[in-house]
Design a protein around this motif. Sequence first.
Motif, mmCIF file in Angstrom:
data_model
loop_
_atom_site.group_PDB
_atom_site.id
_atom_site.type_symbol
_atom_site.label_atom_id
_atom_site.label_comp_id
_atom_site.label_asym_id
_atom_site.label_seq_id
_atom_site.Cartn_x
_atom_site.Cartn_y
_atom_site.Cartn_z
ATOM 1 N N THR A 105 0.768 -0.693 -0.142
ATOM 2 C CA THR A 105 -0.247 -0.392 -0.170
ATOM 3 C C THR A 105 0.497 1.124 -0.057
ATOM 4 O O THR A 105 1.869 1.558 0.861
ATOM 5 N N GLU A 106 -0.244 2.257 -0.541
ATOM 6 C CA GLU A 106 1.143 3.505 -0.382
ATOM 7 C C GLU A 106 0.711 4.425 0.664
ATOM 8 O O GLU A 106 2.172 4.513 0.735
ATOM 9 N N SER A 107 0.173 3.959 1.602
ATOM 10 C CA SER A 107 0.107 4.293 3.289
ATOM 11 C C SER A 107 1.193 4.459 3.629
ATOM 12 O O SER A 107 2.184 4.943 4.608
ATOM 13 N N ASP A 108 1.244 2.908 3.479
ATOM 14 C CA ASP A 108 2.635 2.058 4.242
ATOM 15 C C ASP A 108 3.872 2.877 4.072
ATOM 16 O O ASP A 108 4.640 3.075 4.608
ATOM 17 N N GLN A 110 4.272 5.522 2.201
ATOM 18 C CA GLN A 110 4.304 7.363 2.947
ATOM 19 C C GLN A 110 4.805 6.994 4.381
ATOM 20 O O GLN A 110 6.215 7.981 4.849
ATOM 21 N N LYS A 111 4.154 5.960 4.876
ATOM 22 C CA LYS A 111 4.660 6.052 6.428
ATOM 23 C C LYS A 111 6.275 5.604 6.512
ATOM 24 O O LYS A 111 6.633 6.202 7.607
#
Length: 257
Positions: A105-108, A110-111
């Motif tokens: 996932t892009e959110s992971d 990004q973190k």
Amino acid sequence: MLMKSKMNKKSFFTKVFTICFCVISFALVVSMADIFSSLITVGGFSFVNENISANEYSVYAICTSNHPTKLLAEEFAEDIKKQGGAGCVYMNEQSYYIIASIYETESDAQKVKNNLIESKPNVSIQKLVIPKITISSNLTTQEKNTVMNCISIFKTSYQKLYDISVSLDTNVETEVGARLLVNELNSELGTIYNNFNTLFSDNLSTDLLRIKLAIEELKNHLQTLIDASGTVTYSAYVKECYCKIIMSYKSLAESFN
């Protein structure tokens, strides 16, 4: 007598109607079974009539830096491996990126980027798109399932190895335990590969040959991980392996397009 004759006729027509109804119902059941046998979906993988299909799949790579030449990138990649990252070199638009890890996932991603931005100001996220795979071939249901297993093992291998690397980084798993899990995955892959060779021993089509070669490449990646030893952590070797598996899967999918 007349009434009895009418009753016999009514009984006769009732029997005929019942028999016809049963015959039509049976035909419908057979027809529906045939339809469902030609339309099977498992996760992102399916086949309809002659076609086998795997959906498009995207992952997000954390890249610590990029360089103009592969040689220069490989020099910096060794430092990333020593820091626990994959250190896998990826070329995109004439630049060579050093991948530290890959996320679904892009959110992971990004973190992780936010956590690295201070120490590695050149960190970036590269979206890796694995195109949809469509194979047209006149195969039996068993053969189609075997082909789908061969394609799906790439994604499965990445996910399992990713989980292993996380468990190592968080001290949930020891290196000994991680190596046992890698051996289990290698055994699973071996079964899939042997099933493929049993069903498709001769006269491979171009598409089936592509799959066979890609599976052999995947086997080599896992064997390298099994044999891995050196100055970097085993988690770094695991990350490098799953990055290479994603790249192999990407190349396989692109070969069909």
